[in-house]
Every structure is written in structure tokens, then in C-alpha cells.
Design a protein around this motif. Structure first.
Motif, PDB file in Angstrom:
ATOM      1  N   ARG A  70       0.840  -1.212   0.000  1.00 52.39           N
ATOM      2  CA  ARG A  70       0.000   0.000   0.000  1.00 52.39           C
ATOM      3  C   ARG A  70       0.872   1.258   0.000  1.00 52.39           C
ATOM      4  NH1 ARG A  70      -3.616  -0.181   4.762  1.00 52.39           N
ATOM      5  NH2 ARG A  70      -4.285   1.811   3.926  1.00 52.39           N
ATOM      6  N   TYR A  71       2.042   1.174   0.655  1.00 50.90           N
ATOM      7  CA  TYR A  71       2.962   2.329   0.687  1.00 50.90           C
ATOM      8  C   TYR A  71       3.440   2.666  -0.726  1.00 50.90           C
ATOM      9  CZ  TYR A  71       7.081   5.135   1.834  1.00 50.90           C
ATOM     10  OH  TYR A  71       8.002   6.130   1.901  1.00 50.90           O
ATOM     11  N   ASP A 120      -1.147   4.592  -0.849  1.00 49.82           N
ATOM     12  CA  ASP A 120      -2.447   4.468  -0.179  1.00 49.82           C
ATOM     13  C   ASP A 120      -2.331   4.448   1.333  1.00 49.82           C
ATOM     14  OD1 ASP A 120      -3.890   4.432  -2.502  1.00 49.82           O
ATOM     15  OD2 ASP A 120      -3.851   2.236  -2.710  1.00 49.82           O
ATOM     16  N   THR A 121      -1.158   4.607   1.891  1.00 48.10           N
ATOM     17  CA  THR A 121      -0.990   4.520   3.342  1.00 48.10           C
ATOM     18  C   THR A 121      -1.227   5.866   4.002  1.00 48.10           C
ATOM     19  OG1 THR A 121       1.368   4.904   3.050  1.00 48.10           O
ATOM     20  CG2 THR A 121       0.658   2.618   3.274  1.00 48.10           C
ATOM     21  N   SER A 122      -1.606   5.790   5.262  1.00 53.19           N
ATOM     22  CA  SER A 122      -1.787   7.013   6.050  1.00 53.19           C
ATOM     23  C   SER A 122      -0.468   7.343   6.740  1.00 53.19           C
ATOM     24  CB  SER A 122      -2.894   6.808   7.080  1.00 53.19           C
ATOM     25  OG  SER A 122      -2.486   5.836   8.019  1.00 53.19           O
ATOM     26  N   ILE A 123      -0.433   8.489   7.382  1.00 49.66           N
ATOM     27  CA  ILE A 123       0.777   8.912   8.090  1.00 49.66           C
ATOM     28  C   ILE A 123       1.091   7.935   9.227  1.00 49.66           C
ATOM     29  CG2 ILE A 123       1.804  10.762   9.470  1.00 49.66           C
ATOM     30  CD1 ILE A 123       1.505  11.540   6.579  1.00 49.66           C
ATOM     31  N   ALA A 124       0.052   7.486   9.914  1.00 51.99           N
ATOM     32  CA  ALA A 124       0.260   6.561  11.025  1.00 51.99           C
ATOM     33  C   ALA A 124       0.827   5.227  10.520  1.00 51.99           C
ATOM     34  CB  ALA A 124      -1.066   6.329  11.764  1.00 51.99           C
ATOM     35  N   GLU A 125       0.326   4.774   9.379  1.00 52.49           N
ATOM     36  CA  GLU A 125       0.832   3.513   8.814  1.00 52.49           C
ATOM     37  C   GLU A 125       2.280   3.662   8.352  1.00 52.49           C
ATOM     38  OE1 GLU A 125      -3.376   1.690   7.162  1.00 52.49           O
ATOM     39  OE2 GLU A 125      -2.204   3.047   5.895  1.00 52.49           O
ATOM     40  N   GLU A 126       2.619   4.829   7.818  1.00 51.68           N
ATOM     41  CA  GLU A 126       4.001   5.053   7.412  1.00 51.68           C
ATOM     42  C   GLU A 126       4.922   5.102   8.631  1.00 51.68           C
ATOM     43  OE1 GLU A 126       4.184   8.497   4.906  1.00 51.68           O
ATOM     44  OE2 GLU A 126       2.853   7.603   3.420  1.00 51.68           O
ATOM     45  N   LYS A 127       4.425   5.630   9.728  1.00 50.29           N
ATOM     46  CA  LYS A 127       5.227   5.624  10.961  1.00 50.29           C
ATOM     47  C   LYS A 127       5.451   4.199  11.451  1.00 50.29           C
ATOM     48  CE  LYS A 127       4.210  10.198  12.716  1.00 50.29           C
ATOM     49  NZ  LYS A 127       3.540  11.001  13.745  1.00 50.29           N
TER      50      LYS A 127
END
Length: 145
Positions: A12-13, A17-24
Motif C-alpha cells: 500500500r505504501y 495508499d498509506t496514512s501517516i500513522a501507517e508510514e510511521k
């Protein structure tokens, strides 16, 4: 975190499609010690992002932009142009106008009389032409009563 979830987040990255929290979460996983062997090549990429995020700009920023120099240059150029115009105008030789004046009053009187006589002759010629017009008017009035 489960390996399957990390692979899913990576996919997803790369699809953005990822959110900031998912990237963290991804950054924390790749900053950790136990990264799966088949995902080791992503570790350097996330490490690079973490390192670049901590950099700060430390060069001195000039407080005065170079536009003031250009403004003073334009003022100096306009002063030089004005001085050139003024110098040119003051160095022009005065042109003496010959108005045809006479220094002797009697010569001037005779020349004036000649000019007035010539003017009088031309006016008299014009008055002779008016006599023809008067005759024409009289004839016209007698014909078209």
C-alpha cells in the motif's frame, strides 16, 4: 507486528495508499533489529528517509537581497543620463538669427515703403477683380429678377 501485515503495508505504501500513522509503523519496523531477510533491502531506504528528516539547513541566509544594488544602479544611470543631457544643452553654440534688420533708419524706412507699395499694388489688382464680380452680380440680378 506480523510479517504479512508489514508486507501488506509496504504494498500500500508503494501504491501511495498509506496514512501517516501507517508510514510511521513502517519506519518503526525498519528501524528495529528484527527485519525479515527478504525485506532487508527496504531498510536502507527507510533509514535514508529518517536520516534526511533530521537534517536542518545551517547555511547563513543573506538578509539583504541584491535588489537594492540594482535600484542604486538604476538611480546612478539616470543621473548620468541627466548630466549628459544638461551638458549637451549648455555646450550648444548659440545660433544667431538673421531677421533682416537694418542698422540705418533711413534705409529701413525706404525698404518698408517699397514693401508697402508692393502690397498696395497687389491689393489694387485684387480690387479690379472684384469689379468684375460686381458686374456679374448686376447682370445676374437683371436676368433672374
Amino acid at each position: 507486528m506480523e510479517l504479512k501485515q508489514i508486507e501488506n503495508l509496504l504494498e500500500r505504501y508503494f501504491d501511495a495508499d498509506t496514512s501517516i500513522a501507517e508510514e510511521k509503523e513502517l519506519k518503526a519496523y525498519f528501524a528495529g533489529a528484527d527485519v525479515a531477510p527478504h525485506l532487508q533491502h527496504y531498510r536502507s531506504m527507510f533509514g535514508y528517509y529518517a536520516q534526511e528528516a533530521t537534517q536542518q539547513f545551517d547555511k547563513a541566509v543573506p538578509l539583504k537581497p541584491g535588489k537594492q544594488y540594482v535600484a542604486w544602479l538604476s538611480v546612478a544611470a539616470s543621473v548620468v543620463v541627466m548630466l549628459g543631457v544638461v551638458t549637451f544643452m549648455y555646450n550648444q553654440p548659440e545660433q544667431q538669427q538673421d531677421l533682416g534688420t537694418y542698422s540705418d533708419p533711413e534705409t529701413a524706412f525706404r525698404e518698408t515703403q517699397k514693401a508697402l507699395n508692393m502690397l498696395s499694388e497687389n491689393v489694387n489688382t485684387g480690387m479690379g477683380s472684384l469689379e468684375y464680380l460686381n458686374e456679374y452680380e448686376k447682370s445676374k440680378q437683371t436676368i433672374f429678377k
